[in-house]
Scaffold this motif. Structure first.
Motif, PDB file in Angstrom:
ATOM      1  N   MET A 127       0.841  -1.189   0.000  1.00 29.60           N
ATOM      2  CA  MET A 127       0.000   0.000   0.000  1.00 29.60           C
ATOM      3  C   MET A 127       0.877   1.239   0.000  1.00 29.60           C
ATOM      4  SD  MET A 127      -2.892   1.268   2.771  1.00 29.60           S
ATOM      5  CE  MET A 127      -1.719   1.769   4.048  1.00 29.60           C
ATOM      6  N   SER A 128       0.526   2.178  -0.857  1.00 31.15           N
ATOM      7  CA  SER A 128       1.238   3.452  -0.935  1.00 31.15           C
ATOM      8  C   SER A 128       0.227   4.580  -0.770  1.00 31.15           C
ATOM      9  CB  SER A 128       1.952   3.579  -2.286  1.00 31.15           C
ATOM     10  OG  SER A 128       2.493   4.861  -2.446  1.00 31.15           O
ATOM     11  N   VAL A 129       0.516   5.516   0.120  1.00 33.80           N
ATOM     12  CA  VAL A 129      -0.393   6.631   0.387  1.00 33.80           C
ATOM     13  C   VAL A 129       0.373   7.941   0.254  1.00 33.80           C
ATOM     14  CG1 VAL A 129      -2.035   7.664   1.994  1.00 33.80           C
ATOM     15  CG2 VAL A 129      -1.661   5.183   2.022  1.00 33.80           C
ATOM     16  N   THR A 130      -0.191   8.877  -0.501  1.00 31.29           N
ATOM     17  CA  THR A 130       0.396  10.203  -0.640  1.00 31.29           C
ATOM     18  C   THR A 130      -0.597  11.227  -0.119  1.00 31.29           C
ATOM     19  OG1 THR A 130       1.592   9.477  -2.619  1.00 31.29           O
ATOM     20  CG2 THR A 130       1.468  11.843  -2.204  1.00 31.29           C
ATOM     21  N   LEU A 131      -0.132  12.097   0.769  1.00 32.30           N
ATOM     22  CA  LEU A 131      -0.979  13.116   1.364  1.00 32.30           C
ATOM     23  C   LEU A 131      -0.708  14.467   0.716  1.00 32.30           C
ATOM     24  CD1 LEU A 131      -3.017  13.798   3.656  1.00 32.30           C
ATOM     25  CD2 LEU A 131      -1.033  14.259   5.117  1.00 32.30           C
ATOM     26  N   HIS A 132      -1.767  15.142   0.292  1.00 34.06           N
ATOM     27  CA  HIS A 132      -1.662  16.458  -0.331  1.00 34.06           C
ATOM     28  C   HIS A 132      -2.489  17.455   0.479  1.00 34.06           C
ATOM     29  CE1 HIS A 132      -0.295  14.039  -3.768  1.00 34.06           C
ATOM     30  NE2 HIS A 132      -1.422  13.356  -3.658  1.00 34.06           N
ATOM     31  N   LYS A 133      -2.086  18.711   0.456  1.00 37.66           N
ATOM     32  CA  LYS A 133      -2.840  19.757   1.126  1.00 37.66           C
ATOM     33  C   LYS A 133      -3.603  20.597   0.107  1.00 37.66           C
ATOM     34  CE  LYS A 133      -1.781  19.244   5.568  1.00 37.66           C
ATOM     35  NZ  LYS A 133      -0.935  20.176   6.303  1.00 37.66           N
ATOM     36  N   PHE A 134      -4.890  20.699   0.293  1.00 41.93           N
ATOM     37  CA  PHE A 134      -5.788  21.613  -0.420  1.00 41.93           C
ATOM     38  C   PHE A 134      -6.051  21.283  -1.891  1.00 41.93           C
ATOM     39  CE2 PHE A 134      -4.205  24.313   3.095  1.00 41.93           C
ATOM     40  CZ  PHE A 134      -5.425  24.577   3.717  1.00 41.93           C
ATOM     41  N   ASP A 135      -5.258  20.462  -2.545  1.00 42.98           N
ATOM     42  CA  ASP A 135      -5.563  20.086  -3.921  1.00 42.98           C
ATOM     43  C   ASP A 135      -4.744  18.869  -4.335  1.00 42.98           C
ATOM     44  OD1 ASP A 135      -6.787  20.140  -6.380  1.00 42.98           O
ATOM     45  OD2 ASP A 135      -5.700  21.879  -7.144  1.00 42.98           O
ATOM     46  N   LEU A 136      -5.183  18.239  -5.403  1.00 48.60           N
ATOM     47  CA  LEU A 136      -4.472  17.129  -6.017  1.00 48.60           C
ATOM     48  C   LEU A 136      -3.452  17.694  -6.997  1.00 48.60           C
ATOM     49  CD1 LEU A 136      -4.862  13.939  -5.986  1.00 48.60           C
ATOM     50  CD2 LEU A 136      -6.137  14.269  -8.119  1.00 48.60           C
ATOM     51  N   PRO A 137      -2.219  17.191  -7.019  1.00 46.78           N
ATOM     52  CA  PRO A 137      -1.249  17.685  -8.007  1.00 46.78           C
ATOM     53  C   PRO A 137      -1.743  17.448  -9.431  1.00 46.78           C
ATOM     54  CG  PRO A 137      -0.152  16.415  -6.298  1.00 46.78           C
ATOM     55  CD  PRO A 137      -1.617  16.221  -6.092  1.00 46.78           C
ATOM     56  N   ALA A 138      -1.431  18.354 -10.318  1.00 42.94           N
ATOM     57  CA  ALA A 138      -1.908  18.269 -11.701  1.00 42.94           C
ATOM     58  C   ALA A 138      -1.428  17.006 -12.401  1.00 42.94           C
ATOM     59  CB  ALA A 138      -1.459  19.509 -12.476  1.00 42.94           C
ATOM     60  N   GLU A 139      -0.271  16.478 -11.983  1.00 42.29           N
ATOM     61  CA  GLU A 139       0.270  15.294 -12.661  1.00 42.29           C
ATOM     62  C   GLU A 139      -0.424  14.001 -12.259  1.00 42.29           C
ATOM     63  OE1 GLU A 139       3.081  16.219  -9.165  1.00 42.29           O
ATOM     64  OE2 GLU A 139       1.987  17.317 -10.700  1.00 42.29           O
ATOM     65  N   VAL A 140      -1.241  14.022 -11.225  1.00 36.65           N
ATOM     66  CA  VAL A 140      -1.980  12.829 -10.808  1.00 36.65           C
ATOM     67  C   VAL A 140      -3.244  12.720 -11.649  1.00 36.65           C
ATOM     68  CG1 VAL A 140      -3.185  11.667  -8.925  1.00 36.65           C
ATOM     69  CG2 VAL A 140      -1.082  12.944  -8.462  1.00 36.65           C
ATOM     70  N   THR A 141      -3.323  11.677 -12.455  1.00 38.93           N
ATOM     71  CA  THR A 141      -4.472  11.484 -13.339  1.00 38.93           C
ATOM     72  C   THR A 141      -5.047  10.086 -13.157  1.00 38.93           C
ATOM     73  OG1 THR A 141      -3.048  10.757 -15.161  1.00 38.93           O
ATOM     74  CG2 THR A 141      -3.572  13.120 -15.034  1.00 38.93           C
ATOM     75  N   PHE A 142      -6.264   9.912 -13.604  1.00 38.60           N
ATOM     76  CA  PHE A 142      -6.948   8.620 -13.530  1.00 38.60           C
ATOM     77  C   PHE A 142      -7.646   8.366 -14.855  1.00 38.60           C
ATOM     78  CE2 PHE A 142      -6.768  10.467  -9.312  1.00 38.60           C
ATOM     79  CZ  PHE A 142      -6.359   9.408  -8.512  1.00 38.60           C
ATOM     80  N   SER A 143      -7.873   7.085 -15.136  1.00 40.88           N
ATOM     81  CA  SER A 143      -8.605   6.733 -16.348  1.00 40.88           C
ATOM     82  C   SER A 143      -9.577   5.606 -16.043  1.00 40.88           C
ATOM     83  CB  SER A 143      -7.641   6.297 -17.461  1.00 40.88           C
ATOM     84  OG  SER A 143      -6.921   5.146 -17.088  1.00 40.88           O
ATOM     85  N   GLY A 144     -10.746   5.675 -16.651  1.00 42.42           N
ATOM     86  CA  GLY A 144     -11.728   4.608 -16.509  1.00 42.42           C
ATOM     87  C   GLY A 144     -12.536   4.709 -15.239  1.00 42.42           C
ATOM     88  N   GLU A 145     -11.928   4.366 -14.097  1.00 40.67           N
ATOM     89  CA  GLU A 145     -12.614   4.352 -12.814  1.00 40.67           C
ATOM     90  C   GLU A 145     -11.697   4.899 -11.727  1.00 40.67           C
ATOM     91  OE1 GLU A 145     -15.409   0.347 -13.363  1.00 40.67           O
ATOM     92  OE2 GLU A 145     -13.508   0.204 -12.289  1.00 40.67           O
ATOM     93  N   VAL A 146     -12.286   5.577 -10.772  1.00 39.94           N
ATOM     94  CA  VAL A 146     -11.537   6.044  -9.613  1.00 39.94           C
ATOM     95  C   VAL A 146     -12.394   5.849  -8.367  1.00 39.94           C
ATOM     96  CG1 VAL A 146     -12.313   8.446  -9.962  1.00 39.94           C
ATOM     97  CG2 VAL A 146     -10.288   7.981  -8.557  1.00 39.94           C
TER      98      VAL A 146
ATOM     99  N   VAL B 127      -6.376  14.144  -0.179  1.00 37.47           N
ATOM    100  CA  VAL B 127      -6.349  15.604  -0.222  1.00 37.47           C
ATOM    101  C   VAL B 127      -6.939  16.113   1.086  1.00 37.47           C
ATOM    102  CG1 VAL B 127      -7.050  17.689  -1.439  1.00 37.47           C
ATOM    103  CG2 VAL B 127      -6.593  15.580  -2.732  1.00 37.47           C
ATOM    104  N   HIS B 128      -6.111  16.776   1.877  1.00 34.25           N
ATOM    105  CA  HIS B 128      -6.500  17.220   3.216  1.00 34.25           C
ATOM    106  C   HIS B 128      -6.828  18.708   3.200  1.00 34.25           C
ATOM    107  CE1 HIS B 128      -5.199  18.004   7.651  1.00 34.25           C
ATOM    108  NE2 HIS B 128      -6.496  17.760   7.573  1.00 34.25           N
ATOM    109  N   PHE B 129      -7.982  19.041   3.775  1.00 34.67           N
ATOM    110  CA  PHE B 129      -8.397  20.433   3.917  1.00 34.67           C
ATOM    111  C   PHE B 129      -8.420  20.799   5.400  1.00 34.67           C
ATOM    112  CE2 PHE B 129     -10.376  18.881  -0.006  1.00 34.67           C
ATOM    113  CZ  PHE B 129      -9.997  19.863  -0.926  1.00 34.67           C
ATOM    114  N   PRO B 130      -7.271  21.176   5.966  1.00 32.26           N
ATOM    115  CA  PRO B 130      -7.249  21.543   7.385  1.00 32.26           C
ATOM    116  C   PRO B 130      -8.029  22.822   7.673  1.00 32.26           C
ATOM    117  CG  PRO B 130      -5.133  22.028   6.356  1.00 32.26           C
ATOM    118  CD  PRO B 130      -5.946  21.285   5.349  1.00 32.26           C
ATOM    119  N   GLU B 131      -8.316  23.588   6.632  1.00 32.37           N
ATOM    120  CA  GLU B 131      -9.151  24.780   6.729  1.00 32.37           C
ATOM    121  C   GLU B 131     -10.216  24.694   5.643  1.00 32.37           C
ATOM    122  OE1 GLU B 131      -6.620  28.129   6.143  1.00 32.37           O
ATOM    123  OE2 GLU B 131      -5.129  27.429   7.593  1.00 32.37           O
ATOM    124  N   PRO B 132     -11.346  25.352   5.834  1.00 30.49           N
ATOM    125  CA  PRO B 132     -12.410  25.304   4.809  1.00 30.49           C
ATOM    126  C   PRO B 132     -12.098  26.191   3.611  1.00 30.49           C
ATOM    127  CG  PRO B 132     -13.090  26.673   6.655  1.00 30.49           C
ATOM    128  CD  PRO B 132     -11.784  26.049   7.059  1.00 30.49           C
TER     129      PRO B 132
END
Length: 204
Positions: free
Chosen positions: A1-20, A51-56
């Motif tokens: 299992m690999s987990v990447t944590l991002h703040k406030f948005d998903l990086p532009a280079e992270v893409t998905f195809s078909g199903e997510v 994608v973590h939103f510590p603030e609204p």
């Protein structure tokens, strides 16, 4: 299992195809009160993006692009709540969608246990922990236990969907399931508009 944590948005280079696979964590379960704190996504390959939103603060154009992509099927467990939260805070209508909880209720009529933990155990023999389900998801930093918990909510949804699709086809309920999935965004809209518990189709 690999987990990447991002703040406030998903990086532009992270893409998905078909199903997510998609899930959310909020401060609570009240749509009139509790804000969005985390959005989890997985391609079903053992990797999860949080994608973590510590603030609204919900600009998140890259995340919104993924969630609003009509070419991507978004797999949820209990999509009704997640769809409402994502529409309310991110302004995104997610379509098309698949809900493993709805699918389970349509074909696993031999049981009343349709939680994610139950499905993982019964269908794919995976035990997941729900100990962090009630915790402070709006904290400035998430704990390792919270991160692992949040990831587990999306890592197995593709496998569950595959099993449930076989069962739906076997029981002749695939068309019925698809109709239910198509209605889910509207069911979420009813929740947001003030009809969370009222069955508008009821006789009385």
């Amino acid at each position: 299992m690999s987990v990447t944590l991002h703040k406030f948005d998903l990086p532009a280079e992270v893409t998905f195809s078909g199903e997510v696979a998609v899930d959310t964590e909020t401060l609570g379960l009240n749509l009139n009160r509790d804000r969005l704190c985390v959005v989890q996504l997985s391609a079903g390959d053992g990797t999860a993006h949080l994608v973590h939103f510590p603030e609204p603060r919900y600009d998140a154009p890259n995340l919104k692009r993924v969630l609003g992509d009509p070419a991507l099927t978004k797999i949820f467990h209990f999509a009704r709540f997640d769809l409402a939260v994502l529409k309310r805070d991110l302004g995104v209508t997610c379509t098309p969608v698949y809900c493993t909880k709805v699918a389970s209720r349509l074909v696993r009529t031999f049981t009343d246990r349709h939680g994610l933990r139950d499905l993982c155990r019964d269908l794919i023999e995976v035990e997941i922990s729900k100990q962090q389900q009630s915790s402070d998801w709006g904290a400035p930093e998430l704990t390792e236990a919270q991160i692992a918990y949040a990831a587990s909510d999306v890592l197995y949804l593709h496998r569950l969907k595959n099993h449930l699709e076989v069962m739906l086809a076997r029981e002749g309920r695939k068309e019925l399931a698809d109709a239910c999935f198509s209605f889910l965004p509207w069911r979420a809209e009813l929740d947001l508009a003030g009809w969370p518990e009222i069955d508008i189709f009821a006789h009385v």
